[in-house]
Design a protein around this motif. Sequence first.
Motif, short mmCIF file in Angstrom:
data_model
loop_
_atom_site.label_atom_id
_atom_site.label_comp_id
_atom_site.label_asym_id
_atom_site.label_seq_id
_atom_site.Cartn_x
_atom_site.Cartn_y
_atom_site.Cartn_z
N UNK A 58 0.82 -1.21 0.00
CA UNK A 58 0.00 0.00 0.00
C UNK A 58 0.86 1.26 0.00
N UNK A 59 2.03 1.22 0.63
CA UNK A 59 2.92 2.38 0.58
C UNK A 59 3.45 2.62 -0.84
N UNK A 60 3.79 1.54 -1.53
CA UNK A 60 4.26 1.70 -2.91
C UNK A 60 3.13 2.18 -3.82
N UNK A 209 -3.90 4.73 6.81
CA UNK A 209 -3.90 6.18 6.63
C UNK A 209 -2.49 6.70 6.37
N UNK A 210 -1.49 6.08 7.00
CA UNK A 210 -0.10 6.47 6.77
C UNK A 210 0.33 6.11 5.35
N UNK A 211 -0.11 4.96 4.86
CA UNK A 211 0.21 4.56 3.48
C UNK A 211 -0.45 5.51 2.49
N UNK A 212 -1.68 5.91 2.76
CA UNK A 212 -2.40 6.85 1.90
C UNK A 212 -1.67 8.20 1.86
N UNK A 364 -13.50 3.80 8.43
CA UNK A 364 -12.45 4.57 7.79
C UNK A 364 -11.32 3.76 7.20
N UNK A 365 -10.80 2.77 7.92
CA UNK A 365 -9.64 2.01 7.44
C UNK A 365 -9.94 1.25 6.15
N UNK A 366 -11.00 0.43 6.09
CA UNK A 366 -11.31 -0.23 4.81
C UNK A 366 -11.65 0.76 3.70
N UNK A 367 -12.30 1.88 4.06
CA UNK A 367 -12.66 2.88 3.06
C UNK A 367 -11.41 3.48 2.41
N UNK A 368 -10.45 3.90 3.23
CA UNK A 368 -9.23 4.52 2.71
C UNK A 368 -8.45 3.52 1.86
N UNK A 369 -8.36 2.27 2.33
CA UNK A 369 -7.66 1.23 1.56
C UNK A 369 -8.35 0.99 0.22
N UNK A 370 -9.67 0.91 0.26
CA UNK A 370 -10.42 0.68 -0.99
C UNK A 370 -10.26 1.82 -1.97
N UNK A 371 -10.25 3.06 -1.47
CA UNK A 371 -10.08 4.22 -2.35
C UNK A 371 -8.69 4.24 -2.97
N UNK A 372 -7.66 3.94 -2.17
CA UNK A 372 -6.29 3.93 -2.70
C UNK A 372 -6.14 2.82 -3.74
N UNK A 373 -6.70 1.66 -3.48
CA UNK A 373 -6.64 0.56 -4.43
C UNK A 373 -7.39 0.92 -5.72
N UNK A 393 -4.17 -8.28 -6.48
CA UNK A 393 -4.54 -9.47 -5.71
C UNK A 393 -4.02 -9.37 -4.27
N UNK A 394 -2.75 -8.98 -4.12
CA UNK A 394 -2.16 -8.89 -2.78
C UNK A 394 -2.79 -7.76 -1.99
N UNK A 395 -3.02 -6.60 -2.66
CA UNK A 395 -3.66 -5.48 -1.99
C UNK A 395 -5.10 -5.83 -1.62
N UNK A 396 -5.77 -6.63 -2.47
CA UNK A 396 -7.13 -7.08 -2.15
C UNK A 396 -7.15 -7.95 -0.90
N UNK A 397 -6.12 -8.80 -0.77
CA UNK A 397 -6.01 -9.61 0.44
C UNK A 397 -5.78 -8.73 1.66
N UNK A 398 -4.98 -7.68 1.47
CA UNK A 398 -4.77 -6.72 2.56
C UNK A 398 -6.06 -6.02 2.95
N UNK A 399 -6.89 -5.71 1.96
CA UNK A 399 -8.19 -5.08 2.24
C UNK A 399 -9.08 -6.02 3.05
#
Length: 453
Positions: A58-60, A209-212, A364-373, A393-399
């Motif tokens: 997510x940081x990358x 949020x830090x990754x975003x 908030x956490x799943x929302x931010x991850x989903x938006x970044x993805x 695929x890997x980011x989806x697993x993280x979500x």
Amino acid sequence: MNEIPAPRPWYTRIGPGLITACVVVGPGSIMTSSTVGANNAYSLLWIVVASVAFMMVYMTMGARLGVVAKESPGDLIRKRTGKWLAVLVGGCVFFISAAFQSGNNIGVAAAFEAFIDSKQIVTGLVIIFNVIAISFLFAFKDMYKMLERLMMTFVGLMLVSFAVNLVRLKPDLNAMMWGFVPNLDQIDTSKAENMLPLLGLMGTTFVISAAFYQAYLVHQKGWGLEQLKSGLVDARVGSVIMALITIMLMSTAAAGLYTGEVVRLNNPVDVAKSLEETFGASGKIVFCLGLFSAAYSSFIVNSMIGGFTLSDGLGLGSKPTDLWPRLMTTLALLTGMAVGVATLAFDFDRTPTIIAAQAVTVVGAPLVAGVLLWLTSRKDIMGEHVNSTFTNAFAGLGLVLLIAMAGKTAFYDLPAKYQKWQEDSKKTATVHVFDSDQLFSNHFENLLRDRSC
């Protein structure tokens, strides 16, 4: 004849990832990793590697978004979905950051509390460091460059401080190596509460949020497409630093506190006191130096994450030179200071603020991850740098993991915390004489979940 420019030093090609590492390694992370190490020895070190792997992806993604897209994340969201989603993302991130900022204030206080008996002096020092942080926002024309240098200093102090104590404890290297081998047999998955150390440790390292915010940091760094490779390397370096510090903290607790019995840590200074028994005053001083570096670095960057993201979500600017991001960051700092000072000076129960923050985290956490993805998967934004199939695929697993942690917060943390708060409130209503030192110590129990956003 033109001279070939000299190669730039390696440390000038990193920065955003380092800053992100600072916000992830805070008081809550220290409490969680120390508690897990004290109770599980080295057996859960593999979880650190797994959670850092998700954080790295997510940081990358955040770094690529910041480098490739010419617009800020808030502007990108607004143009494709409307203002409502940008405001929702900004509002969630700000509220979580502001609410948990009180934990960073108390983390700074803990480093002083270990050496200063006066509550008034400790409270005064916390206020002074808030004033310094606010002054930092307005004093420097190139705020990012100064932030980068400051965080490099704090990271260096953390690495040295925690490494010194770990080396002096002489950990079992063979057991450490085996700790990196996944072994679910050591965790009874039949009961939800047995999964809490696993999810809690992941929650303090995989901070979405830090990754975003990585997208904002690479903008501030001034990177363009020609620096994309440096941006990706930087994100990975930051992730490795997070893993290294967390592993050192867990291993220190495993080597110094693990006995096979349940170990209860009320606050980070409990670890420092145990080191003092082993090494004398020097162990306590070194650990508290690392604790202060972790708390104050997280203290500054956490408030910036909330302030800049909210300002961008509202369309009020996202650059360090803009006024509104600095004003919003100041608001986050003042909110955290108000709750922290009330807790320190007046024994204010900040449990309601933590309950509210954790409730927002569920969304908030799943929302931010989903938006970044979603943003990094759009070809109209990323062009040829769109996410690969493996990354998605890997980011989806993280979500999915973030949704699981949100479920843990919603169905276990919040009900348990709310019930305990109600019970404590009833006791407070009937008992008016308290041991102030014990009450102060009890507030640190909240830090165990403070970074689960």
